[in-house]
Write an enzyme that holds these catalytic residues in place. Structure first.
Site, short mmCIF file in Angstrom:
data_model
loop_
_atom_site.label_atom_id
_atom_site.label_comp_id
_atom_site.label_asym_id
_atom_site.label_seq_id
_atom_site.Cartn_x
_atom_site.Cartn_y
_atom_site.Cartn_z
N ASP A 28 -10.62 2.28 -3.09
CA ASP A 28 -11.11 2.11 -1.72
C ASP A 28 -12.63 2.21 -1.69
O ASP A 28 -13.24 1.98 -0.64
CB ASP A 28 -10.52 3.19 -0.81
CG ASP A 28 -9.21 2.74 -0.19
OD1 ASP A 28 -8.88 1.55 -0.29
OD2 ASP A 28 -8.51 3.59 0.39
N ASP A 71 0.83 -1.21 0.00
CA ASP A 71 0.00 0.00 0.00
C ASP A 71 0.87 1.26 0.00
O ASP A 71 2.07 1.22 0.32
CB ASP A 71 -0.89 -0.04 1.26
CG ASP A 71 -2.18 0.73 1.12
OD1 ASP A 71 -2.32 1.50 0.15
OD2 ASP A 71 -3.06 0.56 2.00
C1 DGJ Z 1 -5.78 1.98 2.02
C2 DGJ Z 1 -6.19 0.71 1.31
O1 DGJ Z 1 -6.67 0.99 0.05
C3 DGJ Z 1 -7.20 -0.02 2.18
O2 DGJ Z 1 -7.68 -1.14 1.50
C4 DGJ Z 1 -6.55 -0.38 3.47
O3 DGJ Z 1 -5.50 -1.28 3.21
C5 DGJ Z 1 -6.03 0.86 4.16
N1 DGJ Z 1 -5.20 1.64 3.29
C6 DGJ Z 1 -5.25 0.49 5.38
O4 DGJ Z 1 -4.63 1.57 5.93
#
Ligand code: DGJ
Length: 734
Positions: A551, A481
């Site tokens: 997200d 991430d």
């Molecule tokens: C952003 C990601 O896109 C989410 O799926 C998750 O992993 C969060 N970060 C966690 O901080």
């Protein structure tokens, strides 16, 4: 094996061609490399259809020449520079020791190579066998500085694709500062195009926008240090009448994960120049004598059958010749991820029932998301400290991983390795690792800061920490991430005259991490992520075959996001999860089956607390998994056709067709219910018109031509956000 590149040395004509496309270039007065044509295949070029000589006022001529009819300001070019009486935006600008920025790039020679060479330190499309492609390298030289520009053009045999990149070699005696080096230039005459781009935002990525190309300059660019949620590194140029199934479409897909810039300039003669490359915003690169600079690559696709074919070309190229992971050809596991189920509020005991339930339902992998390391109970701390949080896993991470494995599931783990929190041991020990401008406080975003990946020591630290965990052999998957964009663009490791290199060196540093870790752990499935789809590009795909698309897990929002993403990227690159309702991003309540239909159209998974599902929902999960198992290969490997867009209508629809045209998966979505609805039909695409297809749910048989031309009536449904899915299989005619 037929050739793919023909060179007429007499007339200095270069013809790159395969069965579908031709690309033609030639050398004009002043050794100027000139563009002739890119489009549908022509058998050959006889050298007559050259750009007309016209005396144009205020477009000047070659130095030392009295020919007023030849101007670099009007001639379609292959690669332009500052300082040569071409008033368009130039492809390259170079500041020299005496302060000048003028170059005169003249053709000096070419080579033709079998296959496609790798790009040092950068992701790029590849070949598995040299017979798949040929590469033309043309050298342009500026005599005064001694700079050589090697323009690379690779044509693939089986795809309507040409890839382009540029290498600058300093054969001179003095250092220069590169201020701009585009990866490609393409000039068009008499094309009244529209441009399609993919703007967006966090939780709202890649919403296609189509607009006329007007006079002046339009640009599509990221200055955020990554390819960004805000504007994808992709555009398409299309004729006004081009639609999904007909008309010309030119697609440009930049294999780069940092600041990009697509510039379109429509000039005084309605001629068009396209430049694609690293954004020149806060970019310089000091090139010492004997050194070279390699630009990233652009994938160019041409379609004479509209946008679907253009997209399918990118899908094929990226999924099979950019993605390298062994998972390129393997089925991807169905996951359950605990992020939306628990956020930071979990420990081993709370997670175990979710894992146990996942096993019951047929899910194949459990992914432990953010919050398992350091002392991270929220997003204010611990980035940089990749050791297990003992409060949550008192017997160690390995103990929990064993539990997951013993349930018969694979185990996945979240990392955010490019980041650092102030509240971390790493920061306390190494404050100099944080990217920062001297004497200025760095800007937080999500209360976190960037590690300076320009520093080799920082990269080594990241690789060592991540490798320490992966080496224990219990992690089958990594979610990588990145939850903020770059700021404080400065590296303590570089001298003043190299600070303009930081943005690009950061990206090179990220690629270095990915190269080392994916090479060391070839069996681990890596998934890219940046707050969802904030770094969703072909550069990432080279290292990680799949990326968290957004997200935003709301099924309705995902229709536009996934369809928009599919313009440039394959469904096999997009991950999509069924989540709880009301949806956490939009508050919307959509039916379980609709959430499933959207997610099953990509790399499938769940992101909710499975223990909280009703028994009806659990039964639905089992059905979805059974259905996905039937068509997983079709979704990952088949051809994807966009049929209806939610941006144009109250519906979205698409279908997948297997390579042998024997299997078809269709998903149709109805956005809002209506009291007195107009009837709608779904007409399929890409089937074999001569085959018959059985609907596996009803047993009814239809002709491929029927399904494509008559189409079937969509049912009238009395609730919002309804969906239908259909699986067809070819049968022998009865
Ligand atoms: C952003 C990601 O896109 C989410 O799926 C998750 O992993 C969060 N970060 C966690 O901080």
């Amino acid at each position: 094996m037929t050739k793919l590149i023909e060179v007429d040395e007499q007339q200095q004509i270069f013809h790159l061609y395969n069965e579908q496309i031709s690309y033609l270039l030639t050398v004009e007065a002043g050794q100027t490399l000139s563009h002739l044509y890119f489009g549908k295949r022509v058998r050959g070029y006889h050298g007559q259809l050259t750009y007309p000589r016209v005396d144009r006022g205020f477009s000047g001529n070659l130095p030392g020449s009295d020919d007023r009819t030849f101007s670099k300001d009007t001639l379609p070019r292959e690669y332009s520079s500052a300082g040569e009486m071409d008033y368009h935006l130039p492809a390259t600008v170079v500041r020299q020791a005496d302060g000048a920025n003028a170059l005169n790039l003249q053709y000096v020679g070419y080579t033709v190579l079998e296959g496609k060479p790798k790009l040092a330190g950068l992701p790029a499309a590849y070949v598995e066998d040299d017979s798949e492609a040929e590469t033309l390298v043309i050298t342009l030289r500026d005599e005064v500085t001694g700079l050589d520009y090697q323009l690379s053009y690779t044509i693939y045999r089986a795809l309507p694709v040409i890839t382009r990149s540029v290498k600058v070699v300093n054969n001179g005696t003095q250092a220069v500062q590169l201020e701009k080096v585009a990866s490609m230039q393409l000039d068009f005459v008499d094309r009244d195009f529209e441009v399609i781009s993919l703007p967006g935002a966090h939780v709202n990525e890649r919403h296609p926008e189509r607009r006329p190309v007007s006079f002046g300059v339009q640009s599509f660019e990221s200055r955020r240090g990554t390819s960004s949620h805000q504007i994808s590194p992709f555009i398409a140029l299309v004729d006004k009448q081009t639609d999904e199934f007909s008309g010309d479409a030119y697609g440009f897909n930049f294999v780069y994960s940092g600041n990009h810039k697509f510039s379109l300039e429509k000039d005084q003669l309605a001629q068009l120049r396209l430049l694609v490359g690293i954004n020149d915003y806060n970019f310089t690169w000091k090139l010492e004598p004997a050194q070279s600079f390699q630009t990233p690559e652009v994938l160019m696709a041409y379609s004479d059958q509209g946008l679907n074919k253009m997209s399918q070309t990118f899908h094929q190229l990226i999924s099979k010749r950019v993605v390298r992971s062994k998972y390129r050809d393997l089925k991807r596991p169905i996951v359950v991820n605990n992020w939306e189920a628990t956020y930071f509020d979990f420990d081993e005991e709370k997670l175990k029932p979710i894992v146990a339930e996942a096993k019951q339902l047929g899910i194949e992998m459990f992914v432990l998301d953010d919050g398992w390391f350091g002392h991270r109970d929220d997003d204010y701390s611990s980035l940089g400290d990749w050791q297990v949080f003992a409060k949550k896993f008192p017997q160690g991470l390995g103990h929990f991983a064993d539990y997951v494995h013993n349930q018969g599931l694979k185990f996945g783990l979240w990392f955010e390795p490019e980041m650092i929190s102030y509240d971390s041991d790493l920061y306390r020990q190494h404050p100099e690792y944080l990217m920062q401008v001297p004497n200025r406080a760095p800007s937080p975003s999500r209360s976190q800061y960037i590690l300076d990946l320009c520093q080799a020591e920082v990269r080594d630290n990241v690789v060592e920490q991540v490798a320490t965990i992966l080496s224990q052999g219990q992690v089958d998957y990594v979610k990588w991430d990145m939850n903020r964009h770059l700021s404080d663009i400065y590296s303590l490791s570089l001298p003043a005259d190299r600070q303009g290199e930081v943005y690009h060196r950061y990206v090179l540093g990220y690629y270095d991490l990915m190269e080392r870790l994916t090479a060391k752990f070839p069996d681990v499935l890596f998934e890219g992520c940046s707050g969802g789809g904030g770094r969703f590009d072909a550069g990432v795909a080279y290292y990680m075959p799949q990326i968290w698309t957004s997200d935003n897990t709301d099924a309705l929002a995902r229709l536009t996001i996934q369809m928009g993403t599919s313009l440039a990227f394959p469904p096999s690159m997009m991950t999509a999860h069924v989540s709880a309702v009301p949806n956490h991003q939009t508050g919307r309540v959509t039916p379980f089956e609709t959430r499933g239909a959207a997610a099953m159209s990509a790399v499938f998974g769940y992101e909710l607390d499975l223990t909280k599902l009703t028994s009806a929902e659990k039964a639905a999960v089992k059905e979805q998994i059974a259905a996905y198992n039937q068509m997983r290969a079709l979704v990952l490997e088949g051809k994807f056709y966009r049929l209806k867009s939610p941006l144009d209508s109250n519906q979205a629809a698409w279908n997948f067709v297997s390579a042998d045209k024997k299997q078809v998966f269709v998903a149709v979505f109805n956005v809002l219910a209506q009291a007195q609805p107009y009837l709608t039909k779904t007409k399929l695409a890409g089937l074999d018109k001569d085959k018959c297809y059985r609907n596996l749910a009803t047993g009814q048989v239809y002709g491929g031509d029927e399904l494509m031309n008559l189409g079937f009536y969509d049912p009238v449904v009395r609730h919002d956000f309804a969906s239908q899915t259909y699986l067809f299989e070819a049968v022998t005619e009865e």
